[in-house]
Design an enzyme around this catalytic site. Sequence first.
Site, mmCIF file in Angstrom:
data_model
loop_
_atom_site.group_PDB
_atom_site.id
_atom_site.type_symbol
_atom_site.label_atom_id
_atom_site.label_comp_id
_atom_site.label_asym_id
_atom_site.label_seq_id
_atom_site.Cartn_x
_atom_site.Cartn_y
_atom_site.Cartn_z
ATOM 1 N N SER A 18 0.829 -1.215 0.000
ATOM 2 C CA SER A 18 0.000 0.000 0.000
ATOM 3 C C SER A 18 0.866 1.269 0.000
ATOM 4 O O SER A 18 0.492 2.276 -0.610
ATOM 5 C CB SER A 18 -0.987 0.001 1.163
ATOM 6 O OG SER A 18 -0.327 0.170 2.397
ATOM 7 N N LEU A 97 16.280 -8.437 6.230
ATOM 8 C CA LEU A 97 17.418 -7.633 6.663
ATOM 9 C C LEU A 97 18.372 -7.474 5.496
ATOM 10 O O LEU A 97 18.580 -8.409 4.722
ATOM 11 C CB LEU A 97 18.143 -8.328 7.811
ATOM 12 C CG LEU A 97 17.427 -8.347 9.157
ATOM 13 C CD1 LEU A 97 18.239 -9.150 10.159
ATOM 14 C CD2 LEU A 97 17.219 -6.924 9.652
ATOM 15 N N LEU A 98 18.961 -6.304 5.376
ATOM 16 C CA LEU A 98 19.882 -6.044 4.270
ATOM 17 C C LEU A 98 21.320 -6.181 4.747
ATOM 18 O O LEU A 98 21.640 -5.846 5.894
ATOM 19 C CB LEU A 98 19.639 -4.639 3.732
ATOM 20 C CG LEU A 98 18.239 -4.425 3.151
ATOM 21 C CD1 LEU A 98 17.967 -2.948 2.948
ATOM 22 C CD2 LEU A 98 18.080 -5.189 1.843
ATOM 23 N N HIS A 114 8.840 3.225 8.530
ATOM 24 C CA HIS A 114 8.681 2.350 9.695
ATOM 25 C C HIS A 114 7.412 2.768 10.448
ATOM 26 O O HIS A 114 7.205 3.970 10.669
ATOM 27 C CB HIS A 114 9.904 2.482 10.612
ATOM 28 C CG HIS A 114 9.814 1.622 11.828
ATOM 29 N ND1 HIS A 114 9.969 0.252 11.771
ATOM 30 C CD2 HIS A 114 9.538 1.928 13.125
ATOM 31 C CE1 HIS A 114 9.809 -0.251 12.995
ATOM 32 N NE2 HIS A 114 9.551 0.744 13.828
HETATM 33 C C1 GRF Z 1 3.927 -0.566 6.645
HETATM 34 O O1 GRF Z 1 3.276 -0.434 7.876
HETATM 35 C C2 GRF Z 1 5.329 -0.014 6.713
HETATM 36 O O2 GRF Z 1 5.459 1.047 7.590
HETATM 37 C C3 GRF Z 1 6.117 -1.204 7.214
HETATM 38 O O3 GRF Z 1 5.527 -2.322 6.624
HETATM 39 C C4 GRF Z 1 4.186 -2.035 6.288
HETATM 40 C C5 GRF Z 1 4.039 -2.290 4.834
HETATM 41 O O4 GRF Z 1 2.717 -2.130 4.401
HETATM 42 N N1 GRF Z 1 7.524 -1.051 6.916
HETATM 43 P P1 GRF Z 1 2.439 -2.000 2.854
HETATM 44 O O5 GRF Z 1 3.019 -3.273 2.221
HETATM 45 O O6 GRF Z 1 3.094 -0.777 2.360
HETATM 46 O O7 GRF Z 1 0.942 -1.967 2.724
#
Ligand code: GRF
Length: 224
Positions: A18, A97-98, A114
Amino acid sequence: MTRRTRKKVAILISGRGSNMAALIAAAIDPSFPAEIVGVISNRADARGLEVAATHSIPTTVVSSRDYDGREAHDAAIHKALTEFKAEIVCLAGYMRLLTPDFVQKWKGRMINIHPALLPSFRGLDTHARALATGVRVHGCTVHFVTPEMDEGPIIAQAAVPVLTGDTEETLGERVLKVEHRLYPLALRLLAEGRVRMSDGVAVFSGVEDEHRDIAIISPGERRD
Ligand code: GRF
């Protein structure tokens, strides 16, 4: 910006996508300073791949199962990014993890979103931990990626209230809405060169009038 070359951006995903979709939507506007040149997933079943395809964005699956170890997998991701001629990498729910070598290659050019107000709640299950801790304000952060997970210099943050009766789901939905506003804004700053990473900190230029935007405070149940 229309006359200037737009920065080529690749997005790394593992699932729903998303945030990827929010970046794609922002970049449909030709005045947005970045174009999405490709989406890479480490999982063939990532739902975001279909979403990208409906927008005619090229997609590549680089499955970790096909590589012997994290270094080889990240090298394959790097190769795919190079083939897309990516200049900026956006991690959007990329759940691996990278390796330090990969992070080093994209230093200052790779950002992540995040779902918490860093430095609080690094790692997973951020919404459940926010509820368990009893914080009254929660949110999300876009930051430069550095070798330590969820530790890089902060570019932008969005805060939402934690409401009485919130569950992990309701709080997560509220945060996700502001993620979708925040990530395009942070990418815009990076693509325009108005934020850069220097000596381990985010250095801003020309954002004085927009400081309220890189610190979004979402009043209650605002709907966008
Ligand atoms: C989001 O909450 C983002 O902050 C985290 O993982 C989730 C990914 O959601 N890193 P989407 O795949 O972008 O819907």
